[in-house]
Design a protein around this motif. Sequence first.
Motif, PDB file in Angstrom:
ATOM      1  N   THR A 231      27.101  44.252   0.672  1.00 20.35           N
ATOM      2  CA  THR A 231      27.755  44.936  -0.428  1.00 20.35           C
ATOM      3  C   THR A 231      27.907  43.921  -1.541  1.00 20.35           C
TER       4      THR A 231
ATOM      5  N   THR B 166      37.329  52.174  13.468  1.00 19.87           N
ATOM      6  CA  THR B 166      38.352  51.267  12.959  1.00 19.87           C
ATOM      7  C   THR B 166      38.520  50.155  13.994  1.00 19.87           C
TER       8      THR B 166
ATOM      9  N   ALA C  46      38.925  46.143   9.914  1.00 25.91           N
ATOM     10  CA  ALA C  46      37.739  46.732   9.280  1.00 25.91           C
ATOM     11  C   ALA C  46      37.664  48.206   9.595  1.00 25.91           C
ATOM     12  N   GLN C  47      37.038  48.943   8.712  1.00 24.91           N
ATOM     13  CA  GLN C  47      36.714  50.338   8.957  1.00 24.91           C
ATOM     14  C   GLN C  47      35.323  50.613   8.420  1.00 24.91           C
TER      15      GLN C  47
ATOM     16  N   ARG D   5      29.830  53.337   4.324  1.00 27.18           N
ATOM     17  CA  ARG D   5      30.918  52.588   3.712  1.00 27.18           C
ATOM     18  C   ARG D   5      31.468  51.547   4.686  1.00 27.18           C
TER      19      ARG D   5
ATOM     20  N   THR E 138      34.901  48.724   4.830  1.00 34.09           N
ATOM     21  CA  THR E 138      36.074  48.032   4.280  1.00 34.09           C
ATOM     22  C   THR E 138      36.433  46.928   5.262  1.00 34.09           C
TER      23      THR E 138
ATOM     24  N   THR F 160      38.752  43.081   5.664  1.00 34.22           N
ATOM     25  CA  THR F 160      39.697  42.102   5.124  1.00 34.22           C
ATOM     26  C   THR F 160      39.858  40.963   6.123  1.00 34.22           C
TER      27      THR F 160
ATOM     28  N   THR G  55      37.934  39.914   1.023  1.00 39.30           N
ATOM     29  CA  THR G  55      38.061  41.352   1.221  1.00 39.30           C
ATOM     30  C   THR G  55      36.929  42.050   0.490  1.00 39.30           C
ATOM     31  N   VAL G  56      36.407  43.083   1.126  1.00 39.74           N
ATOM     32  CA  VAL G  56      35.338  43.870   0.532  1.00 39.74           C
ATOM     33  C   VAL G  56      35.566  45.315   0.919  1.00 39.74           C
ATOM     34  N   GLY G  57      35.258  46.242   0.036  1.00 42.06           N
ATOM     35  CA  GLY G  57      35.436  47.644   0.351  1.00 42.06           C
ATOM     36  C   GLY G  57      34.588  48.523  -0.532  1.00 42.06           C
ATOM     37  N   GLY G  58      34.011  49.544   0.063  1.00 39.89           N
ATOM     38  CA  GLY G  58      33.245  50.483  -0.724  1.00 39.89           C
ATOM     39  C   GLY G  58      31.920  50.809  -0.075  1.00 39.89           C
ATOM     40  N   THR G  59      31.043  51.476  -0.841  1.00 37.79           N
ATOM     41  CA  THR G  59      29.721  51.881  -0.352  1.00 37.79           C
ATOM     42  C   THR G  59      28.814  50.660  -0.254  1.00 37.79           C
TER      43      THR G  59
END
Length: 562
Positions: A425, A499, A516-517, A530, A532, A534, A545-549
């Motif tokens: 990502t 999760t 993470a999820q 996707r 997410t 941390t 931290t990273v999150g998103g598509t």
Amino acid sequence: MNTVIFQRGVMRDTIVRFAAIRRVAIVALFSLAPVLCWAATRGPDAGGYLATDATVYSFVDISTGGAASVLAGADDATAVLTLPFTFHFYGTSYTQVCVSSNGALYFVTATGACSGIADFANTDLTITAVPGDLPAVLPFWSDLTFQVPGSGAVFYQTTGAPGTRKFIVQWNNAYPQGSPNPVTFQVILSEGTNRLLFQYKTVDLGGANPATRGSDATIGIRNAGAVASAQQIEWSFDVPVILNESALLFSTNVATPVVPSITVTGGTFTYDGAVHAATATATGTGGVAVSGSFSFGYGAGGSAAPVNAGVYAVTATFTSNDPGYTNASGGGTIAIQEATPIITWANPAAISEGTPLSATQLNATANAAGTFAYTPPVGTVLDGGLRTLNATFTPSNPANYNSAAKAVTINVLPTAGVMDGNGRTDASGIRYEFSFHVAERASGAERGRLSLEVDRLGLETRGNHIGTFVSSSLDQVVFTDDPRFRPSYRPRPTIDTATLSGSGRWNGVAGYTFTAQASDAGEPGAGRDRLTLTIRNPAGAVVATVGGTITAGNIQSSRLAR
């Protein structure tokens, strides 16, 4: 017991000379008419009292042991005695008497009234009051002394059981002035009946003795103010009419009312919204029930019986319907304790792992108004296995209800599955390259791994490298079906979200944690799936931290057969 001695002066000599002249005449009269008979009764007087010599002589000699005594060695002295029960005399209740060495008993309401009584000279009750005009019982009122050799004392003792007790006062070996021989007599006061019994053991001192058989004594009873009210009976005045081993009984033709015993039954209760009233009984002499009615008071609550929790002092007021008993009152206590609500909450049905708690599971009820607080709360996702749910109830009416709590168990069924992810990502000039694999069996057994490379976009140089995380353990993995995603064209349900959490090393340093999820949103993965993630240091601070598509790669999930 208080003793008072009154010192006489020359008054005694004057009175003695006058009485001697009168006594000689009376004794001569009786010696000339030995067959003269006296009436067997006197009264009733204005107070309702009757006197009779038609009673049984049953002298109770209390001088031989066990009884207390006063006035030994005294002359013209008095002592206060406390009665063991309340005695009613001419409609007044008394608990004290003043006993005189001169053969008299006075009813008093204060100790001081027994002081300074000069009663060595007996009088005719019909025309003269006793000293102090006191209510008096006069079994042998004369000038007596306990100061000569061989004299005794005034003994007193209580006999019998409560309700029918007798208080005995005995003048034992009291010497009339100038007499070589003593007299012995007693008065018995009876509880309940309020009768007075005079008993004469030794009063016949021989014809030559001027004090024989009451020749120098006043015998009778009288109330205060008796000269005017006629509330008195004089059996004799300076007349020799009393025999050895004889008795006189004084009683009212209408029984003096007795105070009944009041027993109040309160009790301890638990609040139930109902009225809790006290009960009471009135008991008379010999344990018999007394007819009448009760009214109740409950402290600040007045006459209304209590409903709410608290401690209430109860006063029961008895109104007697029996003329032989007076009105009375008694006390007790009613205690109403706070109720503990009953919580109804069955163990909820099993749920699949990943299902948030809702009102379907958190549905306790109580038999009182109030609110529930649940731990864990609504919306919590539980790990697989048997879990405990807790409910704490707070009543809306805390004055009458306690707080309460209950616990149940719920079986969280693990969702078996496996998920793999590889890709990256790109966001804000940073590239996050990830790789993970997680799996869970239907038994709840979990395994997995995760790695993350963080670099600045551009050439792959050491200066652009930010950090590397590698997991060392997996604490939790939960597979769920998110209705927003369709990972495949097969009919639902199927897993699409995982999760997970655990710990690992950041740039080779242990003690870091991750959460993470990941979601499989279909094919192709880039632009759909996707992630997410941390990473936190041992102090809890976020280091990455990273999150998103995801920008590239793919996340793939599948359900395992159970």
